[in-house]
Motif scaffolding. Structure first.
Motif, mmCIF file in Angstrom:
data_model
loop_
_atom_site.group_PDB
_atom_site.id
_atom_site.type_symbol
_atom_site.label_atom_id
_atom_site.label_comp_id
_atom_site.label_asym_id
_atom_site.label_seq_id
_atom_site.Cartn_x
_atom_site.Cartn_y
_atom_site.Cartn_z
ATOM 1 N N PHE A 1 -47.877 77.813 26.725
ATOM 2 C CA PHE A 1 -48.201 77.519 28.118
ATOM 3 C C PHE A 1 -46.900 77.166 28.837
ATOM 4 C CE2 PHE A 1 -52.742 76.221 26.883
ATOM 5 C CZ PHE A 1 -53.236 77.461 27.251
ATOM 6 N N LEU A 2 -46.656 77.836 29.966
ATOM 7 C CA LEU A 2 -45.433 77.636 30.739
ATOM 8 C C LEU A 2 -45.771 77.043 32.101
ATOM 9 C CD1 LEU A 2 -43.691 81.094 30.088
ATOM 10 C CD2 LEU A 2 -43.492 78.997 28.743
ATOM 11 N N SER A 3 -44.830 76.302 32.663
ATOM 12 C CA SER A 3 -45.011 75.728 34.000
ATOM 13 C C SER A 3 -43.840 76.104 34.903
ATOM 14 C CB SER A 3 -45.091 74.202 33.899
ATOM 15 O OG SER A 3 -44.964 73.620 35.193
ATOM 16 N N THR A 4 -44.161 76.391 36.173
ATOM 17 C CA THR A 4 -43.113 76.597 37.182
ATOM 18 C C THR A 4 -43.258 75.541 38.289
ATOM 19 O OG1 THR A 4 -44.510 78.207 38.340
ATOM 20 C CG2 THR A 4 -42.915 79.088 36.757
ATOM 21 N N ALA A 5 -43.910 74.405 37.959
ATOM 22 C CA ALA A 5 -44.238 73.394 38.968
ATOM 23 C C ALA A 5 -43.100 72.425 39.250
ATOM 24 C CB ALA A 5 -45.500 72.643 38.546
ATOM 25 N N LYS A 6 -41.879 72.934 39.327
ATOM 26 C CA LYS A 6 -40.736 72.130 39.790
ATOM 27 C C LYS A 6 -39.949 73.014 40.736
ATOM 28 C CE LYS A 6 -39.989 69.055 35.853
ATOM 29 N NZ LYS A 6 -39.085 68.733 34.746
ATOM 30 N N ASN A 7 -39.176 72.388 41.625
ATOM 31 C CA ASN A 7 -38.429 73.167 42.623
ATOM 32 C C ASN A 7 -37.505 74.191 41.990
ATOM 33 O OD1 ASN A 7 -39.652 71.701 44.577
ATOM 34 N ND2 ASN A 7 -37.912 70.397 45.042
ATOM 35 N N GLU A 8 -36.845 73.794 40.870
ATOM 36 C CA GLU A 8 -35.850 74.697 40.277
ATOM 37 C C GLU A 8 -36.479 75.764 39.368
ATOM 38 O OE1 GLU A 8 -36.014 71.042 37.542
ATOM 39 O OE2 GLU A 8 -36.217 71.480 39.682
ATOM 40 N N LEU A 9 -37.808 75.717 39.230
ATOM 41 C CA LEU A 9 -38.500 76.694 38.384
ATOM 42 C C LEU A 9 -39.257 77.702 39.244
ATOM 43 C CD1 LEU A 9 -39.978 74.215 35.745
ATOM 44 C CD2 LEU A 9 -37.847 75.505 35.586
ATOM 45 N N GLY A 10 -39.443 78.898 38.707
ATOM 46 C CA GLY A 10 -40.151 79.946 39.453
ATOM 47 C C GLY A 10 -39.417 81.264 39.301
ATOM 48 N N VAL A 11 -39.636 82.155 40.267
ATOM 49 C CA VAL A 11 -39.021 83.484 40.214
ATOM 50 C C VAL A 11 -37.529 83.379 40.536
ATOM 51 C CG1 VAL A 11 -39.040 85.807 41.211
ATOM 52 C CG2 VAL A 11 -41.193 84.592 40.864
ATOM 53 N N VAL A 12 -36.689 83.860 39.626
ATOM 54 C CA VAL A 12 -35.245 83.848 39.872
ATOM 55 C C VAL A 12 -34.729 85.240 40.248
ATOM 56 C CG1 VAL A 12 -34.676 81.814 38.501
ATOM 57 C CG2 VAL A 12 -34.786 84.022 37.371
#
Length: 197
Positions: A150-161
């Motif tokens: 399970f992965l999380s992108t729930a921080k500002n620095e995480l997500g689509v790069v």
């Protein structure tokens, strides 16, 4: 250190024993809901006896990679993954890097709807957050089921790069939620990672 004479090949999700009998070492994990130890990678099963003075006399079972042992995602690891499939409530991704190291085995990650961002979780639209082919930076929350993290992108620095536009160009982030194609100027929705300055 005595080891089992024959090396037994195991694959992710294979049962290695009960947590009452063995401890999970590298390449293995314990599922708390059924107290079972599973393999988390493909490789050879190895049992290490406990030190004679250890209060815990369970042997440790670990799995060593059948090829040169690459990094294994652990809860808290930051990974780079390529999105392979986007569904209504989750997105699947292949983990390519663990920290700064390239993953040598195939690890699959799942980003669930509730783990995309920290706010307005119920309003997240997966199809406006990720597209297949997007490169995302994510945090490993846990080993979900036997086959995926399970992965999380729930921080500002995480997500689509990094993402390609419909025209095939690498898009430029213009906000937290939008990326723009430099060729056509078209804007597409994404859960964008804040670039580290």
């Amino acid at each position: 250190m005595e080891e089992g004479k024959e090396a037994v090949m195991v694959t992710p999700g294979e049962v290695l024993g009960r947590s009452s009998d063995v401890k999970a070492g590298r390449g293995a994990y314990t599922a708390l809901h059924n107290n079972t130890v599973y393999a988390s990678l493909t490789g050879f099963r190895r049992t290490i006896p406990p030190p004679p003075d250890s209060p815990d006399q369970r042997p440790t079972v670990e799995v060593t990679g059948h090829k040169a042992h690459g990094p294994v995602p652990q809860p808290g690891s930051v990974v780079i993954a390529r999105v392979t499939k986007v569904m209504a409530r989750s997105a699947s991704a292949d983990i390519m890097c663990v920290g700064a190291k390239s993953a040598r085995e195939k690890f699959t990650g799942i980003i669930r709807q509730q783990d995309v961002r920290a706010t307005e979780i119920d309003k997240v639209d997966m199809h406006l957050s990720f597209h297949p082919g997007d490169i995302v930076k994510a945090l490993v929350l846990s080993l979900g089921d036997a086959r995926a993290y399970f992965l999380s992108t729930a921080k500002n620095e995480l997500g689509v790069v990094s993402a390609e536009s419909i025209a095939g160009e690498t898009m430029v982030p213009v906000s937290w939620t939008e990326m723009q194609c430099p060729l056509t100027g078209q804007i597409e929705q994404r859960k964008v990672a804040k670039a580290s300055s």
